[in-house]
Design an enzyme around this catalytic site. Structure first.
Site, PDB file in Angstrom:
ATOM      1  N   SER A 108       0.844  -1.132  -0.064  1.00  0.00           N
ATOM      2  CA  SER A 108       0.000  -0.027   0.166  1.00  0.00           C
ATOM      3  C   SER A 108       1.093   1.148   0.045  1.00  0.00           C
ATOM      4  O   SER A 108       1.667   1.295  -1.044  1.00  0.00           O
ATOM      5  CB  SER A 108      -0.938  -0.211   1.063  1.00  0.00           C
ATOM      6  N   ASP A 246      -2.612   5.948  -3.929  1.00  0.00           N
ATOM      7  CA  ASP A 246      -1.650   5.223  -3.105  1.00  0.00           C
ATOM      8  C   ASP A 246      -0.932   4.181  -4.136  1.00  0.00           C
ATOM      9  O   ASP A 246      -1.341   4.079  -5.118  1.00  0.00           O
ATOM     10  CB  ASP A 246      -1.917   4.840  -1.629  1.00  0.00           C
ATOM     11  N   ASP A 248      -1.220   0.822  -4.045  1.00  0.00           N
ATOM     12  CA  ASP A 248      -2.194  -0.232  -4.432  1.00  0.00           C
ATOM     13  C   ASP A 248      -3.536   0.178  -5.014  1.00  0.00           C
ATOM     14  O   ASP A 248      -4.638  -0.474  -5.272  1.00  0.00           O
ATOM     15  CB  ASP A 248      -2.325  -1.316  -3.540  1.00  0.00           C
ATOM     16  N   ASP A 250      -6.008   1.738  -3.166  1.00  0.00           N
ATOM     17  CA  ASP A 250      -7.376   1.862  -2.595  1.00  0.00           C
ATOM     18  C   ASP A 250      -7.443   3.163  -1.597  1.00  0.00           C
ATOM     19  O   ASP A 250      -8.391   3.061  -0.835  1.00  0.00           O
ATOM     20  CB  ASP A 250      -7.211   0.463  -1.780  1.00  0.00           C
TER      21      ASP A 250
END
Length: 486
Positions: A108, A246, A248, A250
């Site tokens: 992340s 960000d 990833d 999400d």
């Protein structure tokens, strides 16, 4: 292969569950450790599945970790459905469509030297109870993954198409018509699919800032260089908004026509409003404007972390029934949809995991719907402003000890956190230490669940006051603990 419990591997490796998934230093995420985590998931949570969806982000260490997970899936007698580098919510959505569990390799937003693994049941993220079941599972740890063993198979392109169609079906090809949107690409795994979605919805997209080096974008603590970069791009290019995510994808990052980034908890309120949500579920760290605005029948506060928000959404569904529109969001801007929504003759299916695309489309769509600038979409909200930052390389044990001592001594806590804000009037320990002061200011401290960081959230009546409150609090703590301020 040695047989042991996953919790024993956690104790020796330092790779452990955080607010969302397992996280650790790349150096500690060996083939054996990653294999063990995947095997525990398959045994304790996804034992009946025949196929497991597998994907990853663009961190250099992610493909190797994914290969170790793929070996665990194959050794369990299950099929690997590899989707390659895609946004975490796109992978979760695709897995849900096929009734399959999923494993996503991603760190992340955390620093470059770390990574992580997220686990999904067919109906969404695993719960904290699932995590405990995994920790208690017996696992067999192999040595290094055999270089001659099958690696990662070819990726299917179906998930990307399904994710794009999810938004096109509901919002339509004219939803963002006429808007010019800058996309700060950096190393986001959404840097190809997000522009494709925006263009499918009618926008013109201007790509900016792509890099082959991984950039750890933290949407709750935006780097100074990214604040300056967005403002400079706003002067150099004529756009209606700038968006990013960000690593990833999400958590969204949404900026206005001046390149000024919107706070994630304000984005959450705007997205909930755009979807006409009946119930808003959000962690205790989010802006109190969600209660003060009076737009929702109920606001449910939770601990920080998507599993707690999901639990809150399930609580709301049980209370309000299947017809209620339930939205969840975090202070980082990630939005979780807890119920199906009928719109424009189509159904936007529930997606109970953080998503960056839905809040981006909602904020841009709200501006277009109102005929206003993106900088004006939040003007009708109560004037409450938040700021957040963190002390990096601040040991989790040190954070917990500090917070425990402050909870035991409220007077000392008040003088350390906000000496000019008046006496503490409310103390909340649902997640760390959150103090409301007589003057209306709020300061919240908690250890990060993903990295050795002490996080601070502040709320005040002006943006400048919130930023000063947050910065001064961390400065005092850094000085007291002799920790480096980064």
């Amino acid at each position: 292969m040695a047989i042991t419990l996953l919790r024993h591997i956690v104790g020796t490796s330092g790779v452990q569950f955080g607010t969302s998934g397992a996280r650790g230093l790349v150096a500690n995420m060996s083939d054996a450790v990653c294999y063990a985590y995947a095997q525990a998931f398959l045994r304790a949570v996804a034992s009946s599945a025949g196929t497991v969806v597998l994907g990853h982000d663009l961190r250099p260490s992610s493909p190797a970790i994914a290969a170790a997970c793929a070996r665990a899936v194959r050794d369990a007698g299950k099929q690997v459905l590899f989707v390659g580098a895609l946004p975490t919510p796109a992978i979760a959505y695709y897995a849900g469509l096929h009734g399959a569990p999923a494993i996503v390799v991603t760190g992340s937003h955390i620093p470059f030297d770390r990574n992580g693994i997220k686990f999904y049941r067919a109906d969404g993220e695993i719960s904290k109870q699932d995590e405990q079941a995994m920790l208690d599972a017996e696992v067999e740890t192999p040595g290094a993954v055999d270089a001659a063993a099958p690696g990662l198979p070819a990726a299917t392109g179906e998930p990307a198409a399904a994710y794009l169609q999810r938004y096109l079906d509901v919002f339509g090809p004219q939803a963002l018509a006429g808007m010019r949107i800058a996309m700060y690409e950096h190393s986001s795994v959404a840097r190809d699919i997000l522009p494709a979605i925006l263009e499918a919805l009618g926008a013109t997209v201007l790509p900016l800032g792509r890099t082959d080096e991984f950039v750890p974008i933290d949407t709750e603590a935006v780097r100074v260089e990214d604040i300056e970069r967005a403002a400079r791009w706003a002067q150099e290019h004529a756009f209606d908004a700038i968006v990013s995510t960000d690593g990833d994808a999400d958590r969204p990052l949404i900026g206005d026509e001046q390149g000024k980034w919107l706070r994630g908890d304000i984005v959450g309120i705007l997205c909930s409003s755009y979807l006409a949500a009946d119930v808003a579920v959000t962690p205790v760290s989010s802006n109190t404007a969600v209660e003060r605005c009076g737009r929702f029948k109920e606001v449910i506060r939770t601990r920080i972390g998507s599993p707690y928000v999901i639990a809150g959404m399930e609580q709301a569904a049980a209370k309000h029934g299947h017809k209620a529109v339930i939205g969840g969001y975090e202070a980082n801007g990630g939005f979780l949809l807890g119920s199906d929504i009928a719109r424009n003759g189509a159904i936007l299916k529930a997606l109970p995991t953080r998503d960056a695309v839905l809040p981006i489309v909602a904020v841009l769509g709200l501006a277009r719907q109102r005929g206003c600038r993106v900088s004006e979409v939040a003007q009708d909200l109560p004037p409450r402003f938040t700021a957040s930052d963190r002390l990096q390389d601040f040991a989790t044990e040190l954070s917990r000890d500090l917070i425990a001592r402050l909870i035991d001594d409220p007077a000392k806590a008040g003088s350390l956190l906000a000496p000019q804000a008046g006496a503490p009037t409310q103390i909340d320990t649902i997640d760390g230490l959150r103090i409301t002061f007589a003057g209306g200011d709020i300061v919240h401290l908690r250890p990060s669940g993903n990295a050795p960081e002490l996080r601070c959230y502040a709320e005040a009546s002006t943006q400048e006051s919130a930023e000063t409150l947050c910065r001064a609090c961390l400065d005092r703590i850094a000085e007291t603990a002799r920790a480096p301020r980064v």
